[in-house]
Design a protein around this motif. Structure first.
Motif, PDB file in Angstrom:
ATOM      1  N   GLY A 141       0.838  -1.198   0.000  1.00 21.95           N
ATOM      2  CA  GLY A 141       0.000   0.000   0.000  1.00 21.95           C
ATOM      3  C   GLY A 141       0.867   1.239   0.000  1.00 21.95           C
ATOM      4  N   LYS A 142       0.366   2.325   0.603  1.00 24.04           N
ATOM      5  CA  LYS A 142       1.080   3.599   0.489  1.00 24.04           C
ATOM      6  C   LYS A 142       2.154   3.811   1.562  1.00 24.04           C
ATOM      7  CE  LYS A 142      -2.057   6.714   2.966  1.00 24.04           C
ATOM      8  NZ  LYS A 142      -2.738   8.013   2.904  1.00 24.04           N
ATOM      9  N   ILE A 143       2.589   2.737   2.214  1.00 24.16           N
ATOM     10  CA  ILE A 143       3.680   2.841   3.186  1.00 24.16           C
ATOM     11  C   ILE A 143       4.914   3.476   2.543  1.00 24.16           C
ATOM     12  CG2 ILE A 143       5.302   1.536   4.608  1.00 24.16           C
ATOM     13  CD1 ILE A 143       2.511   1.754   5.827  1.00 24.16           C
ATOM     14  N   TYR A 144       5.263   3.040   1.334  1.00 29.66           N
ATOM     15  CA  TYR A 144       6.431   3.596   0.644  1.00 29.66           C
ATOM     16  C   TYR A 144       6.267   5.099   0.475  1.00 29.66           C
ATOM     17  CZ  TYR A 144      10.158   4.081  -2.833  1.00 29.66           C
ATOM     18  OH  TYR A 144      11.289   4.470  -3.508  1.00 29.66           O
ATOM     19  N   ASP A 145       5.080   5.531   0.081  1.00 27.86           N
ATOM     20  CA  ASP A 145       4.826   6.963  -0.117  1.00 27.86           C
ATOM     21  C   ASP A 145       4.923   7.734   1.195  1.00 27.86           C
ATOM     22  OD1 ASP A 145       4.343   6.261  -2.718  1.00 27.86           O
ATOM     23  OD2 ASP A 145       2.182   6.588  -2.652  1.00 27.86           O
ATOM     24  N   ILE A 146       4.365   7.183   2.259  1.00 21.81           N
ATOM     25  CA  ILE A 146       4.340   7.877   3.546  1.00 21.81           C
ATOM     26  C   ILE A 146       5.751   8.171   4.042  1.00 21.81           C
ATOM     27  CG2 ILE A 146       3.762   7.594   5.988  1.00 21.81           C
ATOM     28  CD1 ILE A 146       1.249   6.067   5.064  1.00 21.81           C
ATOM     29  N   ASN A 183      -0.630  -0.821   4.749  1.00 19.49           N
ATOM     30  CA  ASN A 183      -1.605   0.252   4.933  1.00 19.49           C
ATOM     31  C   ASN A 183      -2.835  -0.044   4.081  1.00 19.49           C
ATOM     32  OD1 ASN A 183      -2.710   3.064   3.705  1.00 19.49           O
ATOM     33  ND2 ASN A 183      -2.123   3.324   5.836  1.00 19.49           N
ATOM     34  N   LEU A 184      -3.991  -0.133   4.716  1.00 16.30           N
ATOM     35  CA  LEU A 184      -5.260  -0.333   4.020  1.00 16.30           C
ATOM     36  C   LEU A 184      -6.045   0.975   4.090  1.00 16.30           C
ATOM     37  CD1 LEU A 184      -6.185  -3.864   5.422  1.00 16.30           C
ATOM     38  CD2 LEU A 184      -4.934  -3.315   3.332  1.00 16.30           C
ATOM     39  N   VAL A 185      -6.025   1.730   2.997  1.00 18.00           N
ATOM     40  CA  VAL A 185      -6.488   3.110   3.045  1.00 18.00           C
ATOM     41  C   VAL A 185      -7.995   3.268   2.858  1.00 18.00           C
ATOM     42  CG1 VAL A 185      -6.221   3.646   0.590  1.00 18.00           C
ATOM     43  CG2 VAL A 185      -5.821   5.448   2.303  1.00 18.00           C
ATOM     44  N   ASP A 186      -8.682   2.209   2.410  1.00 16.86           N
ATOM     45  CA  ASP A 186     -10.105   2.377   2.089  1.00 16.86           C
ATOM     46  C   ASP A 186     -10.951   2.761   3.301  1.00 16.86           C
ATOM     47  OD1 ASP A 186      -9.357   1.642  -0.407  1.00 16.86           O
ATOM     48  OD2 ASP A 186     -10.596  -0.163  -0.529  1.00 16.86           O
TER      49      ASP A 186
END
Length: 296
Positions: A141-146, A183-186
């Protein structure tokens, strides 16, 4: 040392002037806004003029919405990179976020091509400590982005919660020694912010089923931790994050006992516990103490 800046009255002129100059596009909106409302209210003007929709929220974010047929994804990402270079120092927001959408008015819809451009962590994190000690770090998920990629050796993008859990379960087949950070962003983006209680409940039920599959596949020395970074109650008025206390649930097949542990004062206990699990000490900037003994 200082809270990340927020912009309840929109971004200052000097920031937007520099952004317009470097991107070659004008800016629309520049207010705190709901992401779905902003494309409803400004989407058609954007399509007609090509101006970028810039908005924020109660969080420290600079969000750019653009129609994929007007501003190609690659260009939108470049525009976000430009904003990220501008937004440093005094105006160093936590994240610049690309918010692409498609469709025609009044039925514009956001796509799954969101991308977050974060500030680099100012000091080493738990992930950096693991990497330096030779452990593996996986992000789903967006862990890399965070974390702006810092401390993440392997990453997988996801389409939604279900896809995220499927990829997490697939990662159980990988022979690695370290952490898989998911990370589950929904729950936040699709249901919490949209006040969709029914969708939230259904998503939680689906996650629960997938979690059962994950737990059945855990090895004896695996440890599972489930938490959240904030509340986002779909039943609470408004579309911002909510302030209830967050859960912290931990499980391992090797645990001898079960029960409650004392309420903690900081998220820092989670990073400290992960490091303790691998026999590592916290770096000087980390707060919170490990609760690994309580989990045994």
């Amino acid at each position: 040392p200082k809270p990340l800046p927020t912009y309840p009255d929109g971004f200052p002129k000097e920031v937007l002037d520099a952004f317009e100059r470097e991107t070659g596009r004008k800016v629309l909106c520049n207010k705190p806004y709901s992401g779905t409302d902003v494309i409803r209210d400004y989407g058609q003007e954007h399509v007609e003029t090509g101006a970028l929709i810039v908005y924020t929220s109660a969080d420290s974010v600079f969000q750019i919405a653009a129609h994929e047929d007007v501003v190609p994804i690659e260009e939108l990402y470049r525009d976000c990179e430009i904003a990220r270079r501008i937004l440093v120092g005094e105006h160093g927001v936590g994240r610049v976020i690309a918010r692409p959408f498609i469709g025609t008015a009044p039925n514009f819809t956001r796509t799954a091509n969101r991308h977050d451009f974060s500030l680099l962590p100012p000091k080493d994190t738990m992930l950096d400590a693991l990497v330096k000690a030779g452990y593996d770090t996986y992000g789903v998920g967006k862990i890399y982005d965070i974390f702006a990629g810092q401390g993440i050796q392997h990453t997988q993008r996801i389409q939604n919660n279900v896809d995220g859990m499927e990829k997490t379960i697939e990662t159980q087949d990988v022979d690695f020694n370290g952490i898989c950070f998911v990370n589950l962003v929904d729950f936040d983006m699709v249901y919490g912010h949209r006040n969709n209680r029914k969708g939230y409940a259904e998503a939680a039920t689906t996650f629960d089923r997938q979690l059962g599959t994950f737990m059945e596949r855990m090895r004896d020395d695996d440890i599972l931790m489930i938490t959240a970074d904030h509340g986002c109650d779909p039943g609470f008025p408004g579309t911002d994050h909510t302030r209830e206390k967050v859960p912290f649930i931990a499980y391992s097949p090797s645990m001898k006992e079960k029960g409650m542990f004392e309420e903690q004062k900081t998220f820092g206990v989670i990073g400290a516990t992960v490091l303790d699990n691998f026999g590592l000490k916290k770096t000087e900037n980390m707060i919170g103490e490990s609760i690994l003994k309580e989990l045994e």
